[in-house]
Structures are given as structure tokens and as C-alpha cells.
Design a protein around this motif. Structure first.
Motif, PDB file in Angstrom:
ATOM      1  N   ASP A 124      31.077   2.514 -32.416  1.00 43.39           N
ATOM      2  CA  ASP A 124      31.944   2.754 -33.732  1.00 43.39           C
ATOM      3  C   ASP A 124      33.043   1.581 -33.695  1.00 43.39           C
ATOM      4  O   ASP A 124      33.618   1.380 -32.668  1.00 43.39           O
ATOM      5  N   SER A 137      35.925  -1.069 -38.412  1.00 41.08           N
ATOM      6  CA  SER A 137      36.302   0.375 -39.273  1.00 41.08           C
ATOM      7  C   SER A 137      37.539  -0.121 -39.927  1.00 41.08           C
ATOM      8  O   SER A 137      38.590   0.671 -39.590  1.00 41.08           O
ATOM      9  N   ASN A 164      40.568  -0.131 -42.874  1.00 44.67           N
ATOM     10  CA  ASN A 164      41.034   0.880 -43.889  1.00 44.67           C
ATOM     11  C   ASN A 164      41.033   0.355 -45.231  1.00 44.67           C
ATOM     12  O   ASN A 164      41.788  -0.760 -45.210  1.00 44.67           O
ATOM     13  N   TYR A 206      33.131   2.799 -39.394  1.00 46.41           N
ATOM     14  CA  TYR A 206      33.748   3.960 -39.963  1.00 46.41           C
ATOM     15  C   TYR A 206      34.881   3.814 -40.685  1.00 46.41           C
ATOM     16  O   TYR A 206      36.131   3.801 -40.263  1.00 46.41           O
ATOM     17  N   TYR A 244      43.404  12.849 -38.449  1.00 45.87           N
ATOM     18  CA  TYR A 244      42.758  11.758 -37.751  1.00 45.87           C
ATOM     19  C   TYR A 244      42.055  12.417 -36.718  1.00 45.87           C
ATOM     20  O   TYR A 244      40.516  12.283 -36.675  1.00 45.87           O
ATOM     21  N   ASP A 283      37.639  12.798 -36.288  1.00 47.01           N
ATOM     22  CA  ASP A 283      36.606  12.205 -35.077  1.00 47.01           C
ATOM     23  C   ASP A 283      35.693  13.161 -34.581  1.00 47.01           C
ATOM     24  O   ASP A 283      34.874  12.960 -34.155  1.00 47.01           O
ATOM     25  N   TYR A 303      33.562   3.665 -28.781  1.00 44.97           N
ATOM     26  CA  TYR A 303      34.616   3.539 -29.784  1.00 44.97           C
ATOM     27  C   TYR A 303      35.447   2.384 -29.317  1.00 44.97           C
ATOM     28  O   TYR A 303      36.255   2.215 -28.336  1.00 44.97           O
ATOM     29  N   THR A 326      38.721   0.357 -30.059  1.00 46.46           N
ATOM     30  CA  THR A 326      39.910   0.247 -30.935  1.00 46.46           C
ATOM     31  C   THR A 326      41.225  -0.515 -30.375  1.00 46.46           C
ATOM     32  O   THR A 326      40.817  -0.588 -29.209  1.00 46.46           O
ATOM     33  N   GLN A 351      45.478   3.218 -29.610  1.00 46.60           N
ATOM     34  CA  GLN A 351      44.900   4.416 -29.744  1.00 46.60           C
ATOM     35  C   GLN A 351      44.344   5.097 -28.722  1.00 46.60           C
ATOM     36  O   GLN A 351      43.614   6.351 -28.762  1.00 46.60           O
ATOM     37  N   PHE A 397      42.266   8.931 -28.578  1.00 41.75           N
ATOM     38  CA  PHE A 397      40.770   9.240 -27.883  1.00 41.75           C
ATOM     39  C   PHE A 397      40.840   9.950 -26.763  1.00 41.75           C
ATOM     40  O   PHE A 397      39.925  10.852 -26.589  1.00 41.75           O
TER      41      PHE A 397
HETATM   42  N1  ARG Z   1      40.376   2.904 -39.324  1.00 40.05           N
HETATM   43  C1  ARG Z   1      40.932   3.094 -38.014  1.00 40.05           C
HETATM   44  C2  ARG Z   1      42.088   1.847 -38.032  1.00 40.05           C
HETATM   45  O1  ARG Z   1      41.968   1.008 -38.829  1.00 40.05           O
HETATM   46  C3  ARG Z   1      39.958   2.899 -37.011  1.00 40.05           C
HETATM   47  C4  ARG Z   1      38.969   3.805 -36.861  1.00 40.05           C
HETATM   48  C5  ARG Z   1      38.402   3.754 -35.266  1.00 40.05           C
HETATM   49  N2  ARG Z   1      37.241   4.732 -35.170  1.00 40.05           N
HETATM   50  C6  ARG Z   1      37.481   6.092 -35.000  1.00 40.05           C
HETATM   51  N3  ARG Z   1      36.379   6.785 -34.941  1.00 40.05           N
HETATM   52  N4  ARG Z   1      38.523   6.562 -34.818  1.00 40.05           N
HETATM   53  O2  ARG Z   1      42.842   2.302 -37.507  1.00 40.05           O
END
Ligand code: ARG
Length: 583
Positions: free
Chosen positions: A124, A127, A129, A164, A327, A331, A349, A351, A355, A359
Motif C-alpha cells: 500500500d 495513496s 488524497n 489507496y 481513518y 484501515d 504500508y 507512509t 503516521q 499503524f
Molecule cells: N492518504 C493517506 C495520506 O495521504 C495515506 C494512506 C496510507 N495508507 C493507509 N492504508 N493508511 O496521508
């Protein structure tokens, strides 16, 4: 496979089992102890025997002597005892010959640990937004994520790359209001996601202005905003399936995606799934129910949470006071869906480190829910990126868009290469590969947890440890081979130091790949590429290749060049870089 470290470790472990039957030392433990000596006078590989003396209950000197007498491996020419060290030296021509032959035989699979066969990994990453800027902060998740996918594919795993997308949430209510009020189709069609971002920024500003004005006007300082109310109402309509809003939402997502895909194309990235957050809306209730049934949900100030105090973490928020999901809820539902759909052996994942707590929290909740695959979930964090030195025009004020960063790098490379390449199409093609590659290489040169300060000048330089430099080295191997003719194979001609250094660098590729996989660290490949390029360029400057008069030596040098080209191409691919044959 000729993996010097591994083969030596296995041989030593077997010898220890024979000579010291009481000891229990695995080949892995020995592998950890083996070192590449910084000083060449000490050989090619060394075992510091003091690290064995505790478990073997003998002095390092005695251990070194015993092992030196018993060890024999075809790739080793000599084993010497020096102090408490055992120093190994490879046997020049035979060793180099084996390495080069193995590379020729295995081709593009050379270096693969082949440990993933029959296993599936879900990754993942990227991703972004929707309708928010795709900025430099996404560089990490995008290139680290894709590089990890390529590394796993290389090791034989079946990989599923998932984007995602952040394609659901109250921001769409705001966007719908803003679009209906201020915009038209043509503007969005023309300007794409930039227009959506502008709308989003504008409505947020106006909501803030309304709130500030209302707070100043009311005696109790109560904030209110008709625009925010309208946005909530539009989002509610969207959730309820209102056709007009659904159509707008789909369109906003499509417009954004079209733009992200341009960047992905430049990076050579494709995804296997674009199932974003919206896809999981109807999959959350079952998980919320399971949490409730197993007594894990607690009500805290109206919200539903899972208490994680026993694990030293703040509570994981599952439902807001108004019953809407969060959120982590999404997940959890997504992980359950992916396990059911792909039956993964590992779910990665990628990121930013910001974050990490998120997680850790929901991974723990998955474990508490009784899912036995909780330990297959892996979070791969990375540090922050800032920019220094390069002045980049941005449309959105304080963030640097990824596409602007790439465009700037491409145009600078274009200006440099256009003198050498009069054909504009060819020049544009090279500029894109080198410009984008420069940014990727620069970014992936550092350990992923390090915070990076991006310097455009440094990234684009042709004579530092940069992307252009390694691509140039690759093009150099191509040009040598293009001019060489005849068979490419090592002969038994004696080899000098430069040639041996190159052969040794080539032989280390498999172990670097393994380490990069084990540590989820693409930068280990980047640094390997630099080592290999340094070895090749040292060889290239000191040894004549095509003009070498001794036919047998010449052949070996051409074969070494072919092996370098092969390994460089594989390694560059693993860090999402193209390898143009001409620069
Ligand atoms: N869209 C989220 C962002 O930009 C990141 C997603 C990461 N993946 C997940 N499965 N939470 O912060």
C-alpha cells in the motif's frame, strides 16, 4: 550461487560443528560476524575470532588456527591467521570467472534470493488524497513503495501494488459546494487538479472568514458558517447516493487520477489496484460489529474507542460521536478485505513516520480482534523532505508539487543535453529519464528514516554520487559493448587489482539485495550502485579495454563490462530508475 559471505559462513559453521561438537552456532550467526576488511592488506573477508571465544571457550588465536587448518572452499585462495583474525582471500581468476559466468547465465535474475516463490505481498503506497496537492512529501511513499514492490517481485513474490486513494470524506462536500458556486466544467477540464486544489483552498478560506466573522459578532464567540453547513449537507447527500453528487465526485476523482498518472508514468510506476478509501465504506460495519461483539469497544465521551493503555498507546478511535467512521476504522476494514482477497503473506504500508502511531495502534487492534495474521502487517516509515536552494514556482503557495519538481529537473537536463543531441525528441526522452532519475536517486541515497533537505543542484550534478553519474556509467558500459565484437567470456588471463575489485563488487550484489529486502531499505541498492560504478570507473580509467593488445585480457575485460552492464541495469530497475543507453 556464488555468495562469498554466505558460502564462507556455511563452511565455517560446518567446521565448528565438527571441531567443537558442544557448540551451537548457526551459519546465520557466523554470517553476522564476517566482515569486509577496510584495509585490503587484510584480505577480502575476515572473521574476528574473539567473537567466537565465548561460545567456544577457547582463545581467539586458537580458534583461528583450528579453523584455518580445516577450511576449504573453491572460491578461496588462502586463509591466514593474523592476530585473532582469520583473513580470507579469494582466488583471482577462478573467482572472477565464476562471478562473471554466473551473471551471464542468470541474466536478469542474477542477484535474486528467490525467497518469495509461492508467496504474496500486498503493498500500500503513494495513496494521495484526491483534490489535494500531490506534493514532494509523497515522493517517499511513492518511490520507496514502488522500489519495495520491485525488490519483492525480483525475489519471486507475487506482488499487489495498491494505491489507496484518499477518495472519500468531508472534503468532497466542500468541493461540491465550491464547484457549484464558483466554477465551471471548462475550467476544471483545462486546469485539472490544480483547479480543484484552488477551489478547495478558497472554500476553506471562506469558511474560516465566516467563522471568524460570526464569532466576533456573537456575544459568546460562537462560530458558525453557512458554507460549512452546506458542505456537510452535500457530503451527506453524497453518502446517501445522490446521483448528481456521485457524478461530480467520480469526476473529481478521475480528474485527479489522470494527473497523478502522468507522474507515475514518468517514474515507470503502475498499480494493480486503485481501490481507495471510498471502496471500504460498506465493509466497515462488519468490523465495527466484531469489535463490539468481542467487547473491545468502549464509549469515551460519546465516541467509540479501543483502549490501548495496556500497550502504552493512546486509544484507537473507531467511531466519532456522530457515529461516523475514522481513518483507523477504514484501515482495519481494508486489511480484512485484502487478506480475504489476496491471502497475503505480508502486507506492507509505506507512509511518513508521522503516521507510525496510527499503524501501531490499528495493528494492535487487529491482533486484539483475533485475526491471526496480525503479525503479517508491516509499516515502513520514512523521514521528512524539505527543499533548499531550488526556487520552484508553485501554484499552491507553500507546497512543492511533485510534477513541478520533475518538470524543473527535466528542463535543466534538457538544456544541458540539447547540444549533444540535436534531435529534440531524443533529447526530450533522455532529459525525462535523467531528470526524473536524478530526483529518485538523490532521494533514495539516504537511509529512509533520515530527514532530507533537497538540493536540486546536487541532485543534477554529473560528477557527484548522483543519478546522472550512474546513468552515465551505465551508458559507458553500453558504448564499450557496442563497439566490442566477438564472444564475451572470461579467459584465464591474469587479472590486476582493478579487475578484481570490479569482480568482487559484482559478486556482492546478491547479499545487498537480501539486506535491502530484510530491512525494507532501497537505499542499500542505491549505495551498492555507487560502489559498483566506482569499481567500474576505476577499472575503466586504469585498464584499456577495446584497445588492449592482449586478446585474452581484452576478452576478460569486455566480459567484465558486460557483467557490469547487466547488474547495473537490474539494480537501477530495482530503485525505479531507467537506464538509457545513451546520454
Ligand atoms: N492518504 C493517506 C495520506 O495521504 C495515506 C494512506 C496510507 N495508507 C493507509 N492504508 N493508511 O496521508
Amino acid at each position: 550461487m556464488l555468495n562469498l559471505k554466505k558460502n564462507t559462513a556455511s563452511a565455517i559453521a560446518a567446521l565448528i560443528a565438527e571441531k567443537y561438537p558442544a557448540a551451537t552456532l548457526s551459519a546465520e550467526e557466523i554470517l553476522d560476524m564476517l566482515e569486509y576488511p577496510p584495509d585490503k592488506a587484510m584480505g577480502d573477508l575476515a572473521l574476528p575470532c574473539f567473537r567466537l571465544s565465548k561460545s567456544l571457550r577457547r582463545s581467539p588465536m586458537e580458534i583461528a588456527k583450528t579453523l584455518a587448518e580445516g577450511i576449504s572452499l573453491p572460491e578461496l585462495a588462502s586463509v591466514e591467521v593474523q592476530g585473532g583474525y582469520l583473513n580470507f582471500r579469494v582466488n583471482g581468476v577462478a573467482f572472477a570467472g565464476r562471478v562473471v559466468r554466473e551473471i551471464a547465465e542468470k541474466g536478469e535474475t542474477y542477484g535474486s534470493p528467490m525467497c518469495g516463490e509461492g508467496k504474496t505481498v500486498v503493498l500500500d503506497y503513494s495513496s494521495p488524497n484526491v483534490a489535494k496537492p500531490f506534493h514532494i512529501g509523497h515522493l517517499g511513499t511513492t518511490v520507496i513503495g514502488h522500489s519495495l514492490k520491485l525488490l519483492h517481485e525480483f525475489a519471486g513474490y507475487k506482488c499487489v501494488g495498491i494505491n489507496y486513494l484518499g477518495d472519500w470524506g468531508t472534503q468532497f462536500g466542500k468541493l461540491i459546494v465550491a464547484y457549484k458556486k464558483w466554477d465551471d466544467k471548462a475550467a476544471v477540464e483545462e486546469k485539472g487538479v490544480d483547479e480543484l486544489v484552488a477551489l478547495y483552498v478558497r472554500i476553506n478560506n471562506e469558511i474560516k472568514a465566516e467563522e471568524d466573522a460570526s464569532a466576533a459578532a456573537s456575544a459568546e464567540g460562537v462560530k458558525s458558517s453557512p458554507l460549512a453547513d452546506a458542505a456537510r449537507a452535500e457530503f451527506k447527500k453524497l453518502e446517501e447516493g445522490n446521483e448528481e453528487n456521485i457524478a461530480l465526485w467520480k469526476w473529481f476523482v478521475a480528474v485527479s487520477l489522470e494527473e497523478y498518472e502522468k507522474t507515475y508514468r514518468q517514474l515507470g510506476i503502475t498499480f494493480d489496484s486503485y481501490k481507495g478509501e471510498s471502496f471500504y465504506t460498506d465493509k466497515m460495519p462488519a468490523q465495527v460489529q466484531r469489535l463490539r461483539d468481542s467487547g473491545l469497544l468502549k464509549i469515551d465521551d460519546g465516541a467509540s474507542i479501543v483502549d490501548l493503555e495496556p500497550y502504552g498507546m493512546p486509544p484507537c478511535l473507531i467511531l466519532k460521536r456522530d457515529g461516523s467512521t475514522l481513518y483507523p476504522t477504514r484501515d482495519i476494514a481494508a486489511a480484512v478485505y485484502r487478506k480475504g482477497t489476496y491471502g497475503f503473506d505480508k502486507a506492507i504500508y509505506v507512509t511518513s513516520a508521522a503516521q507510525s502511531l496510527h499503524f501501531a495502534q490499528w495493528f494492535k487492534v487487529v491482533e486484539m480482534m483475533g485475526y491471526d495474521w496480525y503479525d503479517k502487517l508491516v509499516h515502513v516509515p520514512y523521514g521528512t523532505v524539505s527543499i533548499n536552494g531550488a526556487k520552484l514556482a508553485t501554484r499552491t503557495g507553500n507546497v512543492i508539487l511533485l510534477k513541478d519538481l520533475f518538470a524543473e529537473a527535466i528542463s535543466r537536463v534538457y538544456d544541458i543535453t540539447k547540444e549533444k543531441h540535436p534531435d529534440p525528441a531524443e533529447c526530450a526522452d533522455i532529459a525525462e529519464k535523467v531528470g526524473v532519475g536524478a530526483i529518485v536517486f538523490y532521494y533514495l541515497s539516504n537511509n529512509r528514516m533520515r530527514d532530507i533537505n533537497f538540493m536540486m543542484e546536487d541532485a543534477l550534478s554529473f560528477d557527484g554520487n548522483t543519478g546522472p553519474y550512474v546513468q552515465y556509467t551505465y551508458a559507458r558500459t553500453c558504448s564499450v559493448l557496442e563497439k566490442a565484437d566477438g564472444a564475451v567470456a572470461m579467459t584465464d588471463a591474469a587479472l590486476g587489482e582493478r579487475e578484481m575489485e570490479l569482480a568482487k563488487a559484482l559478486s556482492r550484489f546478491p547479499e545487498r539485495v537480501e539486506a535491502a529486502l530484510a530491512e525494507y531499505e532501497p537505499s542499500l541498492i542505491t549505495r551498492y550502485i555507487l560502489d559498483l560504478c566506482a569499481a567500474y570507473n576505476g577499472f575503466y580509467h586504469d585498464c584499456s579495454i577495446l584497445s588492449c593488445e592482449d586478446a585474452s585480457v581484452k576478452q576478460s575485460r569486455i566480459a567484465l563490462t558486460a557483467a557490469t552492464r547487466r547488474v547495473l541495469k537490474t539494480a537501477l530497475h530495482l530503485i525505479c530508475m531507467q537506464s538509457p543507453e545513451k546520454i
